[in-house]
Design a protein around this motif. Structure first.
Motif, PDB file in Angstrom:
ATOM      1  N   GLU A  44      -1.993   1.793   6.710  1.00  0.00           N
ATOM      2  CA  GLU A  44      -0.883   0.997   6.483  1.00  0.00           C
ATOM      3  C   GLU A  44      -0.086   1.711   5.049  1.00  0.00           C
ATOM      4  OE1 GLU A  44       0.789  -1.764   3.927  1.00  0.00           O
ATOM      5  OE2 GLU A  44      -1.352  -1.517   4.103  1.00  0.00           O
ATOM      6  N   PHE A  45      -1.710   1.541   3.315  1.00  0.00           N
ATOM      7  CA  PHE A  45      -0.379   2.629   2.914  1.00  0.00           C
ATOM      8  C   PHE A  45       0.052   4.011   3.103  1.00  0.00           C
ATOM      9  CE2 PHE A  45      -0.822   5.578  -0.750  1.00  0.00           C
ATOM     10  CZ  PHE A  45      -0.960   4.341  -1.932  1.00  0.00           C
ATOM     11  N   LEU A  46      -0.316   4.366   3.552  1.00  0.00           N
ATOM     12  CA  LEU A  46       0.768   5.704   3.469  1.00  0.00           C
ATOM     13  C   LEU A  46       1.950   5.211   4.800  1.00  0.00           C
ATOM     14  CD1 LEU A  46      -1.505   9.140   3.796  1.00  0.00           C
ATOM     15  CD2 LEU A  46      -0.384   8.577   2.183  1.00  0.00           C
ATOM     16  N   SER A  47       2.015   5.455   5.211  1.00  0.00           N
ATOM     17  CA  SER A  47       3.118   4.797   6.602  1.00  0.00           C
ATOM     18  C   SER A  47       3.851   3.590   5.604  1.00  0.00           C
ATOM     19  CB  SER A  47       2.025   3.168   8.174  1.00  0.00           C
ATOM     20  OG  SER A  47       3.330   2.935   8.768  1.00  0.00           O
ATOM     21  N   THR A  48       3.880   2.731   4.265  1.00  0.00           N
ATOM     22  CA  THR A  48       4.754   1.700   3.454  1.00  0.00           C
ATOM     23  C   THR A  48       4.937   2.562   2.602  1.00  0.00           C
ATOM     24  OG1 THR A  48       3.121   0.132   4.723  1.00  0.00           O
ATOM     25  CG2 THR A  48       5.102   0.167   1.880  1.00  0.00           C
TER      26      THR A  48
END
Length: 127
Positions: free
Chosen positions: A36-40
């Motif tokens: 989620e961190f990199l995706s966001t």
């Protein structure tokens, strides 16, 4: 350095195996291992909307680069070709940037990534 399989592939079976690994590597890095961190945080527009002080908008190029580097190293591990690693990094960055800018859809983004993998194998076989 050698990759997981002979590269460039010389037989139809080797072509299928290399493509299978490249596709699987892409799926693994783009879904469960992206997180989620990199995706966001690779998307400057999402960061702007979130207005989260722990995720300042300025981190997006670093997050995009980290995501693309993971993909690039995966291509290198599979093919053993550093040049393809660099090509993957650059192309993945451009393709994902286009998606984050809403210039392409999710489906177009994924199709472009898989077409890159096919192109790597075709070009390697022709050289």
């Amino acid at each position: 350095m050698h990759g997981l399989l002979p590269f460039p592939p010389h037989t139809t079976l080797e072509v299928i195996q290399v493509l299978f690994l490249l596709f699987a590597g892409h799926a693994l890095m783009d879904y469960p291992l992206q997180g989620e961190f990199l995706s966001t945080c690779k998307n400057r527009h999402l960061l702007y909307k979130l207005q989260d002080p722990s995720r300042p908008r300025e981190i997006w190029p670093w997050c995009m680069s980290a995501h693309c580097l993971i993909h690039a190293v995966t291509v290198w591990a599979i093919t053993g070709c550093f040049i393809l690693c660099v090509v993957e990094f650059v192309l993945h960055w451009i393709i994902d940037f286009a998606k984050c800018e809403n210039w392409t859809s999710f489906t177009q983004d994924q199709a472009l990534h898989y077409l890159c993998k096919i192109a790597y194998v075709i070009v390697a076989m022709l050289l």
